[in-house]
Scaffold this motif. Structure first.
Motif, PDB file in Angstrom:
ATOM      1  N   ILE A 121      -6.414  -6.447  -0.860  1.00 18.34           N
ATOM      2  CA  ILE A 121      -6.911  -5.793  -2.071  1.00 18.34           C
ATOM      3  C   ILE A 121      -5.939  -4.683  -2.436  1.00 18.34           C
ATOM      4  CG2 ILE A 121      -8.776  -4.379  -3.029  1.00 18.34           C
ATOM      5  CD1 ILE A 121     -10.647  -5.972  -1.083  1.00 18.34           C
ATOM      6  N   ALA A 122      -5.306  -4.829  -3.575  1.00 17.11           N
ATOM      7  CA  ALA A 122      -4.367  -3.804  -4.034  1.00 17.11           C
ATOM      8  C   ALA A 122      -4.060  -4.035  -5.507  1.00 17.11           C
ATOM      9  CB  ALA A 122      -3.071  -3.844  -3.234  1.00 17.11           C
ATOM     10  N   PRO A 123      -4.213  -2.996  -6.334  1.00 14.28           N
ATOM     11  CA  PRO A 123      -3.877  -3.156  -7.747  1.00 14.28           C
ATOM     12  C   PRO A 123      -2.373  -3.279  -7.978  1.00 14.28           C
ATOM     13  CG  PRO A 123      -4.581  -0.907  -7.283  1.00 14.28           C
ATOM     14  CD  PRO A 123      -4.752  -1.689  -6.025  1.00 14.28           C
ATOM     15  N   VAL A 124      -1.575  -2.717  -7.069  1.00 17.88           N
ATOM     16  CA  VAL A 124      -0.115  -2.843  -7.113  1.00 17.88           C
ATOM     17  C   VAL A 124       0.373  -3.028  -5.680  1.00 17.88           C
ATOM     18  CG1 VAL A 124       0.272  -1.549  -9.265  1.00 17.88           C
ATOM     19  CG2 VAL A 124       0.186  -0.326  -7.103  1.00 17.88           C
ATOM     20  N   SER A 125       1.487  -3.731  -5.495  1.00 15.56           N
ATOM     21  CA  SER A 125       1.934  -4.105  -4.153  1.00 15.56           C
ATOM     22  C   SER A 125       2.301  -2.919  -3.267  1.00 15.56           C
ATOM     23  CB  SER A 125       3.106  -5.079  -4.238  1.00 15.56           C
ATOM     24  OG  SER A 125       4.222  -4.450  -4.818  1.00 15.56           O
ATOM     25  N   CYS A 126       2.702  -1.809  -3.837  1.00 17.49           N
ATOM     26  CA  CYS A 126       3.144  -0.687  -3.012  1.00 17.49           C
ATOM     27  C   CYS A 126       1.994  -0.005  -2.265  1.00 17.49           C
ATOM     28  CB  CYS A 126       3.928   0.336  -3.833  1.00 17.49           C
ATOM     29  SG  CYS A 126       2.932   1.256  -5.025  1.00 17.49           S
ATOM     30  N   VAL A 127       0.756  -0.349  -2.599  1.00 19.71           N
ATOM     31  CA  VAL A 127      -0.392   0.222  -1.879  1.00 19.71           C
ATOM     32  C   VAL A 127      -1.225  -0.882  -1.222  1.00 19.71           C
ATOM     33  CG1 VAL A 127      -0.521   2.337  -3.256  1.00 19.71           C
ATOM     34  CG2 VAL A 127      -1.839   0.324  -3.959  1.00 19.71           C
ATOM     35  N   SER A 128      -0.578  -1.995  -0.902  1.00 20.28           N
ATOM     36  CA  SER A 128      -1.270  -3.113  -0.278  1.00 20.28           C
ATOM     37  C   SER A 128      -1.940  -2.684   1.020  1.00 20.28           C
ATOM     38  CB  SER A 128      -0.280  -4.240   0.013  1.00 20.28           C
ATOM     39  OG  SER A 128      -0.908  -5.279   0.727  1.00 20.28           O
ATOM     40  N   GLU A 129      -3.102  -3.268   1.304  1.00 19.11           N
ATOM     41  CA  GLU A 129      -3.820  -2.976   2.544  1.00 19.11           C
ATOM     42  C   GLU A 129      -3.029  -3.448   3.766  1.00 19.11           C
ATOM     43  OE1 GLU A 129      -8.517  -3.235   1.648  1.00 19.11           O
ATOM     44  OE2 GLU A 129      -7.430  -5.135   1.604  1.00 19.11           O
ATOM     45  N   GLU A 130      -2.245  -4.477   3.588  1.00 17.23           N
ATOM     46  CA  GLU A 130      -1.433  -4.985   4.691  1.00 17.23           C
ATOM     47  C   GLU A 130      -0.087  -4.273   4.643  1.00 17.23           C
ATOM     48  OE1 GLU A 130      -1.493  -9.242   4.293  1.00 17.23           O
ATOM     49  OE2 GLU A 130      -3.518  -9.360   5.096  1.00 17.23           O
ATOM     50  N   ALA A 131       0.966  -5.000   4.620  1.00 18.95           N
ATOM     51  CA  ALA A 131       2.288  -4.386   4.557  1.00 18.95           C
ATOM     52  C   ALA A 131       2.580  -3.973   3.124  1.00 18.95           C
ATOM     53  CB  ALA A 131       3.338  -5.373   5.038  1.00 18.95           C
ATOM     54  N   PRO A 132       2.670  -2.674   2.865  1.00 24.30           N
ATOM     55  CA  PRO A 132       2.970  -2.231   1.499  1.00 24.30           C
ATOM     56  C   PRO A 132       4.298  -2.804   1.004  1.00 24.30           C
ATOM     57  CG  PRO A 132       2.314  -0.373   2.872  1.00 24.30           C
ATOM     58  CD  PRO A 132       2.501  -1.559   3.787  1.00 24.30           C
ATOM     59  N   GLY A 133       4.326  -3.123  -0.291  1.00 24.53           N
ATOM     60  CA  GLY A 133       5.552  -3.627  -0.889  1.00 24.53           C
ATOM     61  C   GLY A 133       6.625  -2.553  -0.902  1.00 24.53           C
ATOM     62  N   LYS A 134       7.856  -2.982  -0.850  1.00 26.68           N
ATOM     63  CA  LYS A 134       8.989  -2.047  -0.870  1.00 26.68           C
ATOM     64  C   LYS A 134       9.097  -1.417  -2.248  1.00 26.68           C
ATOM     65  CE  LYS A 134      10.482  -2.990   3.269  1.00 26.68           C
ATOM     66  NZ  LYS A 134      10.304  -2.054   4.342  1.00 26.68           N
ATOM     67  N   CYS A 135       9.278  -0.109  -2.238  1.00 22.42           N
ATOM     68  CA  CYS A 135       9.452   0.616  -3.489  1.00 22.42           C
ATOM     69  C   CYS A 135      10.412   1.766  -3.235  1.00 22.42           C
ATOM     70  CB  CYS A 135       8.101   1.145  -3.988  1.00 22.42           C
ATOM     71  SG  CYS A 135       8.239   2.120  -5.508  1.00 22.42           S
ATOM     72  N   THR A 187       2.271   8.179  -9.380  1.00 20.67           N
ATOM     73  CA  THR A 187       1.097   7.330  -9.591  1.00 20.67           C
ATOM     74  C   THR A 187       0.655   6.587  -8.328  1.00 20.67           C
ATOM     75  OG1 THR A 187       2.451   5.465 -10.343  1.00 20.67           O
ATOM     76  CG2 THR A 187       1.626   6.995 -12.034  1.00 20.67           C
ATOM     77  N   ARG A 188       1.473   6.609  -7.286  1.00 16.29           N
ATOM     78  CA  ARG A 188       1.135   5.873  -6.059  1.00 16.29           C
ATOM     79  C   ARG A 188      -0.190   6.343  -5.476  1.00 16.29           C
ATOM     80  NH1 ARG A 188       2.463   5.269  -0.431  1.00 16.29           N
ATOM     81  NH2 ARG A 188       2.941   3.085  -0.038  1.00 16.29           N
ATOM     82  N   THR A 189      -0.434   7.623  -5.449  1.00 11.50           N
ATOM     83  CA  THR A 189      -1.702   8.127  -4.895  1.00 11.50           C
ATOM     84  C   THR A 189      -2.889   7.700  -5.763  1.00 11.50           C
ATOM     85  OG1 THR A 189      -1.409  10.256  -5.990  1.00 11.50           O
ATOM     86  CG2 THR A 189      -0.673  10.100  -3.703  1.00 11.50           C
ATOM     87  N   VAL A 190      -2.669   7.608  -7.065  1.00 12.31           N
ATOM     88  CA  VAL A 190      -3.733   7.133  -7.954  1.00 12.31           C
ATOM     89  C   VAL A 190      -4.073   5.689  -7.593  1.00 12.31           C
ATOM     90  CG1 VAL A 190      -4.326   6.543 -10.335  1.00 12.31           C
ATOM     91  CG2 VAL A 190      -3.124   8.690  -9.832  1.00 12.31           C
ATOM     92  N   TRP A 191      -3.041   4.844  -7.456  1.00 15.14           N
ATOM     93  CA  TRP A 191      -3.275   3.441  -7.133  1.00 15.14           C
ATOM     94  C   TRP A 191      -3.904   3.281  -5.748  1.00 15.14           C
ATOM     95  CZ3 TRP A 191      -3.899   0.890 -11.120  1.00 15.14           C
ATOM     96  CH2 TRP A 191      -3.061   0.995 -12.224  1.00 15.14           C
ATOM     97  N   ALA A 192      -3.527   4.120  -4.809  1.00 16.08           N
ATOM     98  CA  ALA A 192      -4.131   4.058  -3.473  1.00 16.08           C
ATOM     99  C   ALA A 192      -5.621   4.405  -3.553  1.00 16.08           C
ATOM    100  CB  ALA A 192      -3.403   4.997  -2.517  1.00 16.08           C
ATOM    101  N   ARG A 193      -5.972   5.381  -4.370  1.00 12.99           N
ATOM    102  CA  ARG A 193      -7.391   5.736  -4.530  1.00 12.99           C
ATOM    103  C   ARG A 193      -8.160   4.630  -5.240  1.00 12.99           C
ATOM    104  NH1 ARG A 193      -7.713  11.718  -6.773  1.00 12.99           N
ATOM    105  NH2 ARG A 193      -9.929  11.239  -6.616  1.00 12.99           N
ATOM    106  N   VAL A 194      -7.535   3.986  -6.225  1.00 16.82           N
ATOM    107  CA  VAL A 194      -8.169   2.853  -6.901  1.00 16.82           C
ATOM    108  C   VAL A 194      -8.405   1.741  -5.882  1.00 16.82           C
ATOM    109  CG1 VAL A 194      -7.807   1.023  -8.604  1.00 16.82           C
ATOM    110  CG2 VAL A 194      -7.283   3.404  -9.190  1.00 16.82           C
ATOM    111  N   ARG A 195      -7.390   1.414  -5.081  1.00 17.61           N
ATOM    112  CA  ARG A 195      -7.523   0.396  -4.036  1.00 17.61           C
ATOM    113  C   ARG A 195      -8.674   0.735  -3.090  1.00 17.61           C
ATOM    114  NH1 ARG A 195      -3.406   1.416   0.134  1.00 17.61           N
ATOM    115  NH2 ARG A 195      -4.938   3.038   0.497  1.00 17.61           N
TER     116      ARG A 195
END
Length: 123
Positions: free
Chosen positions: A56-70, A78-86
């Motif tokens: 579950i992740a709205p964007v790959s950089c905050v994936s629950e598994e291995a976060p996407g490379k960024c 915005t990463r913290t926003v996306w992590a909170r959304v996730r």
């Protein structure tokens, strides 16, 4: 179940993923198919989504598994926003069990049945 919910064959084939995740198990024989591997109250919607769709992740950089490379992860505002959304989405999905959904389906069927027998209001 797939027919009742109008699920495509592609979606139906996802049962192998659900089996690998320990959500269902296959039953062989003439009356075979798939059955839940655990009680409905022990399986959450989050479990099903993760098994069938992945983390579950709205964007790959905050994936629950291995976060996407960024390359911008260290200073992305915005990463913290996306992590909170996730986290919010995961919290909701993990708070709803299959038993909860079955109960809601029963209530909806009862409402539908009751509506069929109510006389129409006169205007």
């Amino acid at each position: 179940m797939a027919e009742r919910q109008n699920l495509s064959e592609h979606y139906w084939s996802s049962y192998s993923h659900a089996e690998k995740a320990g959500l269902v198990r296959s039953v062989r024989g003439a009356q075979g198919g798939y059955i839940l591997a655990r009680e409905p109250a022990e399986i959450t919607v989050g479990d099903v989504i993760r098994a069938l769709e992945g983390p579950i992740a709205p964007v790959s950089c905050v994936s629950e598994e291995a976060p996407g490379k960024c390359d911008e992860a260290d200073y992305c505002i915005t990463r913290t926003v996306w992590a909170r959304v996730r986290d919010g989405i995961a919290r909701v999905l993990d708070s709803i069990s299959l038993a909860d959904i079955c109960l809601e389906a029963e209530k909806a069927q009862q409402r539908t049945a009751a509506a069929r027998f109510e006389p129409e209001a006169e205007h």
